[in-house]
Design a protein around this motif. Structure first.
Motif, PDB file in Angstrom:
ATOM      1  N   ALA A  41       0.840  -1.209   0.000  1.00  0.00           N
ATOM      2  CA  ALA A  41       0.000   0.000   0.000  1.00  0.00           C
ATOM      3  C   ALA A  41       0.869   1.252   0.000  1.00  0.00           C
ATOM      4  O   ALA A  41       0.569   2.221  -0.708  1.00  0.00           O
ATOM      5  N   ARG A  42       1.962   1.238   0.759  1.00  0.00           N
ATOM      6  CA  ARG A  42       2.868   2.391   0.787  1.00  0.00           C
ATOM      7  C   ARG A  42       3.513   2.622  -0.586  1.00  0.00           C
ATOM      8  O   ARG A  42       3.625   3.761  -1.042  1.00  0.00           O
ATOM      9  N   ILE A  43       3.919   1.547  -1.236  1.00  0.00           N
ATOM     10  CA  ILE A  43       4.533   1.652  -2.563  1.00  0.00           C
ATOM     11  C   ILE A  43       3.528   2.206  -3.571  1.00  0.00           C
ATOM     12  O   ILE A  43       3.836   3.123  -4.336  1.00  0.00           O
ATOM     13  N   LEU A  44       2.318   1.664  -3.567  1.00  0.00           N
ATOM     14  CA  LEU A  44       1.281   2.130  -4.491  1.00  0.00           C
ATOM     15  C   LEU A  44       0.902   3.576  -4.202  1.00  0.00           C
ATOM     16  O   LEU A  44       0.628   4.355  -5.119  1.00  0.00           O
ATOM     17  N   ALA A  45       0.884   3.947  -2.916  1.00  0.00           N
ATOM     18  CA  ALA A  45       0.564   5.323  -2.543  1.00  0.00           C
ATOM     19  C   ALA A  45       1.594   6.290  -3.123  1.00  0.00           C
ATOM     20  O   ALA A  45       1.228   7.349  -3.659  1.00  0.00           O
ATOM     21  N   GLU A  46       2.858   5.931  -3.046  1.00  0.00           N
ATOM     22  CA  GLU A  46       3.903   6.779  -3.616  1.00  0.00           C
ATOM     23  C   GLU A  46       3.688   6.960  -5.114  1.00  0.00           C
ATOM     24  O   GLU A  46       3.881   8.057  -5.645  1.00  0.00           O
ATOM     25  N   GLU A  48       0.916   7.102  -6.534  1.00  0.00           N
ATOM     26  CA  GLU A  48      -0.237   8.009  -6.654  1.00  0.00           C
ATOM     27  C   GLU A  48       0.099   9.421  -6.183  1.00  0.00           C
ATOM     28  O   GLU A  48      -0.762  10.294  -6.181  1.00  0.00           O
ATOM     29  N   GLY A  49       1.340   9.635  -5.738  1.00  0.00           N
ATOM     30  CA  GLY A  49       1.746  10.952  -5.264  1.00  0.00           C
ATOM     31  C   GLY A  49       1.466  11.198  -3.795  1.00  0.00           C
ATOM     32  O   GLY A  49       1.567  12.318  -3.318  1.00  0.00           O
ATOM     33  N   ILE A  50       1.110  10.138  -3.074  1.00  0.00           N
ATOM     34  CA  ILE A  50       0.873  10.245  -1.629  1.00  0.00           C
ATOM     35  C   ILE A  50       2.158   9.799  -0.947  1.00  0.00           C
ATOM     36  O   ILE A  50       2.497   8.611  -0.942  1.00  0.00           O
ATOM     37  N   THR A  51       2.894  10.746  -0.382  1.00  0.00           N
ATOM     38  CA  THR A  51       4.222  10.439   0.142  1.00  0.00           C
ATOM     39  C   THR A  51       4.202   9.706   1.476  1.00  0.00           C
ATOM     40  O   THR A  51       5.154   9.003   1.798  1.00  0.00           O
ATOM     41  N   GLU A  52       3.130   9.880   2.234  1.00  0.00           N
ATOM     42  CA  GLU A  52       3.023   9.191   3.523  1.00  0.00           C
ATOM     43  C   GLU A  52       1.562   8.867   3.801  1.00  0.00           C
ATOM     44  O   GLU A  52       0.687   9.701   3.601  1.00  0.00           O
ATOM     45  N   LEU A  53       1.322   7.649   4.263  1.00  0.00           N
ATOM     46  CA  LEU A  53      -0.037   7.244   4.632  1.00  0.00           C
ATOM     47  C   LEU A  53      -0.261   7.573   6.108  1.00  0.00           C
ATOM     48  O   LEU A  53       0.411   7.037   6.984  1.00  0.00           O
ATOM     49  N   SER A  54      -1.198   8.473   6.352  1.00  0.00           N
ATOM     50  CA  SER A  54      -1.515   8.924   7.709  1.00  0.00           C
ATOM     51  C   SER A  54      -2.453   7.927   8.395  1.00  0.00           C
ATOM     52  O   SER A  54      -2.949   6.979   7.774  1.00  0.00           O
ATOM     53  N   ASP A  55      -2.735   8.179   9.671  1.00  0.00           N
ATOM     54  CA  ASP A  55      -3.715   7.364  10.393  1.00  0.00           C
ATOM     55  C   ASP A  55      -5.073   7.408   9.699  1.00  0.00           C
ATOM     56  O   ASP A  55      -5.784   6.409   9.658  1.00  0.00           O
ATOM     57  N   THR A  56      -5.418   8.546   9.120  1.00  0.00           N
ATOM     58  CA  THR A  56      -6.687   8.675   8.403  1.00  0.00           C
ATOM     59  C   THR A  56      -6.693   7.781   7.162  1.00  0.00           C
ATOM     60  O   THR A  56      -7.670   7.086   6.897  1.00  0.00           O
ATOM     61  N   HIS A  57      -5.604   7.784   6.411  1.00  0.00           N
ATOM     62  CA  HIS A  57      -5.494   6.891   5.251  1.00  0.00           C
ATOM     63  C   HIS A  57      -5.719   5.438   5.681  1.00  0.00           C
ATOM     64  O   HIS A  57      -6.502   4.712   5.063  1.00  0.00           O
ATOM     65  N   TRP A  58      -5.001   5.032   6.723  1.00  0.00           N
ATOM     66  CA  TRP A  58      -5.099   3.629   7.161  1.00  0.00           C
ATOM     67  C   TRP A  58      -6.509   3.293   7.639  1.00  0.00           C
ATOM     68  O   TRP A  58      -7.005   2.201   7.386  1.00  0.00           O
ATOM     69  N   ARG A  59      -7.157   4.227   8.316  1.00  0.00           N
ATOM     70  CA  ARG A  59      -8.527   3.984   8.780  1.00  0.00           C
ATOM     71  C   ARG A  59      -9.438   3.697   7.587  1.00  0.00           C
ATOM     72  O   ARG A  59     -10.231   2.761   7.599  1.00  0.00           O
ATOM     73  N   VAL A  60      -9.301   4.502   6.537  1.00  0.00           N
ATOM     74  CA  VAL A  60     -10.120   4.323   5.341  1.00  0.00           C
ATOM     75  C   VAL A  60      -9.760   3.021   4.621  1.00  0.00           C
ATOM     76  O   VAL A  60     -10.645   2.230   4.271  1.00  0.00           O
ATOM     77  N   THR A 102      -8.474   5.362  -6.268  1.00  0.00           N
ATOM     78  CA  THR A 102      -7.242   5.307  -5.486  1.00  0.00           C
ATOM     79  C   THR A 102      -7.418   4.464  -4.234  1.00  0.00           C
ATOM     80  O   THR A 102      -6.558   3.644  -3.908  1.00  0.00           O
ATOM     81  N   THR A 103      -8.524   4.643  -3.542  1.00  0.00           N
ATOM     82  CA  THR A 103      -8.753   3.866  -2.327  1.00  0.00           C
ATOM     83  C   THR A 103      -8.851   2.378  -2.640  1.00  0.00           C
ATOM     84  O   THR A 103      -8.245   1.558  -1.969  1.00  0.00           O
ATOM     85  N   ARG A 104      -9.588   2.034  -3.671  1.00  0.00           N
ATOM     86  CA  ARG A 104      -9.722   0.626  -4.075  1.00  0.00           C
ATOM     87  C   ARG A 104      -8.345   0.046  -4.406  1.00  0.00           C
ATOM     88  O   ARG A 104      -8.007  -1.059  -4.005  1.00  0.00           O
ATOM     89  N   ARG A 105      -7.546   0.809  -5.139  1.00  0.00           N
ATOM     90  CA  ARG A 105      -6.215   0.336  -5.548  1.00  0.00           C
ATOM     91  C   ARG A 105      -5.307   0.147  -4.332  1.00  0.00           C
ATOM     92  O   ARG A 105      -4.677  -0.892  -4.177  1.00  0.00           O
ATOM     93  N   LEU A 106      -5.243   1.144  -3.460  1.00  0.00           N
ATOM     94  CA  LEU A 106      -4.349   1.069  -2.298  1.00  0.00           C
ATOM     95  C   LEU A 106      -4.811   0.037  -1.291  1.00  0.00           C
ATOM     96  O   LEU A 106      -4.000  -0.543  -0.566  1.00  0.00           O
ATOM     97  N   ALA A 107      -6.115  -0.212  -1.226  1.00  0.00           N
ATOM     98  CA  ALA A 107      -6.647  -1.217  -0.308  1.00  0.00           C
ATOM     99  C   ALA A 107      -6.484  -2.636  -0.845  1.00  0.00           C
ATOM    100  O   ALA A 107      -6.787  -3.606  -0.161  1.00  0.00           O
ATOM    101  N   GLY A 108      -6.018  -2.750  -2.093  1.00  0.00           N
ATOM    102  CA  GLY A 108      -5.752  -4.068  -2.660  1.00  0.00           C
ATOM    103  C   GLY A 108      -6.979  -4.780  -3.167  1.00  0.00           C
ATOM    104  O   GLY A 108      -6.981  -6.003  -3.283  1.00  0.00           O
ATOM    105  N   LEU A 109      -8.025  -4.034  -3.507  1.00  0.00           N
ATOM    106  CA  LEU A 109      -9.255  -4.655  -4.002  1.00  0.00           C
ATOM    107  C   LEU A 109      -9.165  -4.842  -5.513  1.00  0.00           C
ATOM    108  O   LEU A 109      -8.372  -4.202  -6.189  1.00  0.00           O
ATOM    109  N   PRO A 110      -9.995  -5.722  -6.059  1.00  0.00           N
ATOM    110  CA  PRO A 110      -9.938  -5.997  -7.496  1.00  0.00           C
ATOM    111  C   PRO A 110     -10.300  -4.774  -8.336  1.00  0.00           C
ATOM    112  O   PRO A 110     -11.025  -3.883  -7.888  1.00  0.00           O
TER     113      PRO A 110
END
Length: 116
Positions: A41-46, A48-60, A102-110
């Motif tokens: 998820a961290r690699i995919l986030a990078e 997408e231009g998201i340099t760090e996954l916050s607690d809010t990101h992880w909650r979602v 983006t959320t679907r992709r980072l969460a590893g969903l199909p």
């Protein structure tokens, strides 16, 4: 973090994450949702231009995964708000590349090819 990325120019990409090969399709979605990890998820986030996954990101992301694997589908916005305790504005601000994709992709969903 010791993770190598092997990228092909077209078609699927293969990443090596924590010693395991992980394949994503041509749109960047996991081929096997069970191969998801927080490190991926961290690699995919990078990407997408998201340099760090916050607690809010992880909650979602964790809510999406739990909801999807329990119900076989992604949550509606009302369920997402209730399940995370966040507003849609807060959620959308975390995923500037398009919240649903983006959320679907980072969460590893199909990949849902029909999803915009």
């Amino acid at each position: 973090m010791g993770n190598d990325q092997s990228v092909t120019t077209s078609g699927p990409k293969v990443y090596t994450v924590n010693g395991e090969k992980v394949t994503v399709d041509e749109d960047g979605f996991l081929v096997d949702p069970e191969s998801w990890s927080e490190e991926l998820a961290r690699i995919l986030a990078e990407e997408e231009g998201i340099t760090e996954l916050s607690d809010t990101h992880w909650r979602v992301l964790k809510f999406w995964r739990t909801y999807y694997f329990t119900n076989g589908k992604a949550p509606l916005n009302s369920q997402l708000k209730k399940g995370t305790g966040l507003t849609m504005a807060e959620i959308q601000a975390c995923f500037p590349g398009g919240m649903r994709r983006t959320t679907r992709r980072l969460a590893g969903l199909p990949n849902l090819k029909g999803c915009a």
